[in-house]
Structures are given as structure tokens and as C-alpha cells.
Design an enzyme around this catalytic site. Structure first.
Site, PDB file in Angstrom:
ATOM      1  CD  GLU A   8      -2.242   1.249   2.983  1.00  0.00           C
ATOM      2  OE1 GLU A   8      -1.557   0.799   3.926  1.00  0.00           O
ATOM      3  OE2 GLU A   8      -3.369   1.740   3.139  1.00  0.00           O
ATOM      4  CG  ASN A  57      -4.886   3.811   0.417  1.00  0.00           C
ATOM      5  OD1 ASN A  57      -4.139   3.270  -0.384  1.00  0.00           O
ATOM      6  ND2 ASN A  57      -4.681   3.758   1.731  1.00  0.00           N
ATOM      7  CE  LYS A 117      -7.103   1.083   3.885  1.00  0.00           C
ATOM      8  NZ  LYS A 117      -5.817   1.579   4.446  1.00  0.00           N
ATOM      9  CD  GLU A 131      -5.548   4.670   5.558  1.00  0.00           C
ATOM     10  OE1 GLU A 131      -6.059   4.341   4.482  1.00  0.00           O
ATOM     11  OE2 GLU A 131      -5.052   3.860   6.352  1.00  0.00           O
ATOM     12  CB  CYS A 136      -3.774  -1.504   4.771  1.00  0.00           C
ATOM     13  SG  CYS A 136      -2.986  -1.503   6.395  1.00  0.00           S
ATOM     14  CG  ASN A 176       2.050   1.800   4.521  1.00  0.00           C
ATOM     15  OD1 ASN A 176       2.922   2.650   4.524  1.00  0.00           O
ATOM     16  ND2 ASN A 176       1.737   1.123   3.422  1.00  0.00           N
TER      17      ASN A 176
HETATM   18  N1  CDT Z   1      -2.963   1.540   6.467  1.00  0.00           N
HETATM   19  C1  CDT Z   1      -3.836   0.930   7.263  1.00  0.00           C
HETATM   20  O1  CDT Z   1      -4.963   0.673   6.876  1.00  0.00           O
HETATM   21  N2  CDT Z   1      -3.439   0.691   8.502  1.00  0.00           N
HETATM   22  C2  CDT Z   1      -4.315   0.139   9.488  1.00  0.00           C
HETATM   23  C3  CDT Z   1      -3.983   0.691  10.807  1.00  0.00           C
HETATM   24  C4  CDT Z   1      -5.109   0.552  11.726  1.00  0.00           C
HETATM   25  S1  CDT Z   1      -4.992   1.589  13.048  1.00  0.00           S
HETATM   26  C5  CDT Z   1      -5.669   3.040  12.585  1.00  0.00           C
HETATM   27  C6  CDT Z   1      -4.289  -1.369   9.559  1.00  0.00           C
HETATM   28  O2  CDT Z   1      -5.377  -1.961   9.644  1.00  0.00           O
HETATM   29  O3  CDT Z   1      -3.238  -1.973   9.600  1.00  0.00           O
END
Ligand code: CDT
Length: 321
Positions: free
Chosen positions: A47, A107, A124, A143, A168, A193
Site C-alpha cells: 500500500e 487509496n 480501498k 486516512e 491494508c 502500512n
Molecule cells: N494503512 C492501514 O490501513 N493501517 C491500518 C492501521 C489501523 S490503526 C488506525 C491497519 O489496519 O493496519
């Protein structure tokens, strides 16, 4: 016909604010070449693979971060990656921040063929984090400020199989895999990420790796699909991002896993026909699913405890005890 692919999970180490696209694309090209040496048909990048994870910062003026977005794909700076894919005959999956001509921000991830042609695009669906600045956090997860959500989980006929994409946070939701699974998805590509620290509940920090694999392994198994989960990892602008990129079989087993938090490629032979072992037996949807019992899944968003259900004290349940 056997449907066997060699797939590479191309994990990235951190990308810092000052790293320009040219530097990043050179790293992607190096990983693509590693994939070619390992005879990969498809290399999966994470991502937001062209920039730092900029939603960790608040900016009052949202357009201040517009330079992190791609207004077209491919563009001049990313074209060398497409050219290399064509030269090597290796397809790829790439996540990036997309800005549409009419100013919408997403995204996004794309799937590119061995000829360097665009096969599909995904935006996303499950945007995590928050919409407004929350200064109490060590870092932000904005986000929901910087992106609009995508509205579709779809599959693509490519690489001899039925492929799906998710990004993600999508991987934490069982609905993601099931909606892809219901379209026959055999290989789901998922970049991430993931900060190791979760400010709203730091007790989850030590479980970050466990949860990462838990959701992808169960998604793979319960839908009889391969899952490739690929991280941008390491300490990015002071924020530790989880690594542990992995390739997961329809059995739910991890077949290959990265061991660093840097640029690293691991690969595996992906037998798409293995999906049928699960799709046609234990998880034969046609035979065993009961959608009439699952109506609340699509009609309801939050929890609704049915009327008449009271939360009783344990003592009241068994007065004799
Ligand atoms: N990038 C991404 O979606 N990261 C989320 C972090 C969650 S905490 C706000 C994840 O699910 O890994």
C-alpha cells in the site's frame, strides 16, 4: 491445464518524506528484478508504495499534501517500472495515492500485466483511523481525512486465475474476503502500512504481528484462496511499521515470510488449482452457505442487541449456585 504461478511478495523498507519518486521507483525496479531472478510471474508491492505514509500527519490545508498523490498512472516518474515489467515479463501490483482529474482522492492499488498493461484498479473500501486532528496521538492516522472510500470489491480474470485486491485495513474485515470469495477469488493481493503502536489501545501493540497473520490466514482458509500480504515496514519518520509480509495458501498456512523490515522479496509457487481443495469441500459455498440467516450482515452496520435481551448479572442466572 495446471495453473501454477510464481508470486513474489516485495516488501519495502521505510520511505521518508525527502525520498523522491525516482529513488523509490529505483527500489521497486530492483525488487522487480529480484522477482525476475526467482522466475516470478507477479510481484506484489505494498500500500502507498511510492510515498511515505503521509496520513500520519495533520495539515489544515489538505492540498498541502497533493504532491503525495498520482494524478495519472502510469506517469512519467513511474513509467520506468512499467517498462521494466514489460522488459522482464513480470506483472506487478502497486499501491499509491490517487487523485482523479475531478479532484477525488483515493487509496488505490493497481494490477499490471507482464506486458506492462493495466489490468485492474481497486480503491480501498475500509478506511481506518479518524477524520480530524487528534493532537494527543503520538502520530495521526488520518486516512478518513485524506481519502474517500472506494465502493467496490471486485475480481479480475488475470494470471490464469481469478484475482482480487484489498488494501491494508480491508484485511481485518471478514466481509472483504467473503465478497471476493463469492466472486471466485483465488488469489487476493493485499498491501499494508501497519503501525505497530495503536494509540487508542496500546495493549494491542504486542499483538500486531499475531493479528496481521490471524486475519489473512483465516480469510485464506475460509474462502479457499491464496493471500499475499505485503508490508511497507520499518521505522518510517519515527513510526514503526510492521513487516512480516507473507504468502498464505488456501489451507491457511504461511508458505513464505519476510524476515527483515527492509526492502526484501520472498517468493512462492502458487498453485491456483489448490483453491478447489477447499472451495469444493468444506467451503463449498453453494452447498453449505445460508444467506437467508445472514441478512443482518448487509442490512445493519453497527451492533444492535435484539429487543428483549437483557444483560443479567451472573448471580441472577443461577440463584441456587
Ligand atoms: N494503512 C492501514 O490501513 N493501517 C491500518 C492501521 C489501523 S490503526 C488506525 C491497519 O489496519 O493496519
Amino acid at each position: 491445464m495446471t495453473r501454477i504461478l510464481k508470486v513474489g511478495a516485495a516488501q519495502l523498507g521505510p520511505i521518508h518524506r525527502e525520498n523522491n519518486r525516482k529513488e523509490v521507483v529505483e527500489r521497486l525496479i530492483a525488487l522487480l528484478n529480484k522477482g525476475a531472478v526467482e522466475s516470478c510471474d507477479l510481484v506484489v508491492f505494498p500500500e502507498l508504495a511510492l510515498t511515505t505514509f503521509f496520513p500520519r500527519w495533520w495539515s489544515e490545508d489538505i492540498s498541502e499534501f497533493d504532491h503525495f498523490f498520482e494524478t495519472e498512472m502510469p506517469n512519467q516518474e513511474v513509467q520506468p517500472l512499467f517498462d521494466e515489467a514489460e522488459k522482464l515479463g513480470v506483472g506487478f501490483h502497486l499501491g499509491y495515492a490517487e487523485m482523479t482529474p475531478d479532484g477525488h482522492r483515493y487509496n488505490t492499488a493497481i494490477l499490471v500485466s507482464k506486458n506492462g498493461d493495466m489490468l485492474g484498479k481497486y480503491r480501498k473500501v475500509h478506511l481506518p483511523g479518524h477524520e480530524e486532528n487528534e493532537p494527543w496521538r503520538t502520530f495521526q492516522h488520518l486516512e478518513r481525512y485524506y481519502f474517500e472510500p472506494g465502493n467496490e470489491l471486485k475480481v479480475f480474470g488475470a494470471f490464469d486465475g481469478v484475482l482480487g485486491m484489498a488494501i491494508c485495513n480491508d484485511r481485518r474485515w471478514s466481509e472483504t474476503y467473503r465478497v471476493l470469495g463469492l466472486q471466485g477469488c483465488e488469489l487476493a493481493l493485499i498491501g499494508y502500512n501497519t503501525p505497530v503502536h495503536y494509540p487508542p489501545d496500546p495493549s494491542q501493540d504486542v499483538l500486531a504481528g499475531f493479528h496481521n497473520h490471524l486475519v489473512m490466514q483465516s480469510g485464506a482458509y475460509q474462502n479457499g484462496m491464496w493471500v499475499v500480504g505485503v508490508a511497507k515496514a520499518g521505522n518510517e519518520e519515527g513510526c514503526d511499521l510492521l513487516g512480516e509480509s507473507s504468502i498464505i495458501a488456501p489451507s491457511g498456512e504461511i508458505i513464505a515470510q519476510c524476515s527483515t523490515v527492509e526492502d526484501e522479496l520472498v517468493s512462492a509457487v502458487v498453485d491456483l488449482d489448490m483453491c478447489a481443495n477447499y472451495k469444493e469441500t468444506l467451503f463449498d459455498f453453494d452447498r453449505y452457505r445460508r444467506p437467508e440467516v445472514y441478512k443482518s450482515i448487509t442490512s445493519q452496520v453497527g451492533v444492535e442487541i435484539p429487543e428483549g435481551i437483557e444483560v443479567r448479572k451472573q448471580d441472577d442466572e443461577n440463584p441456587e449456585g
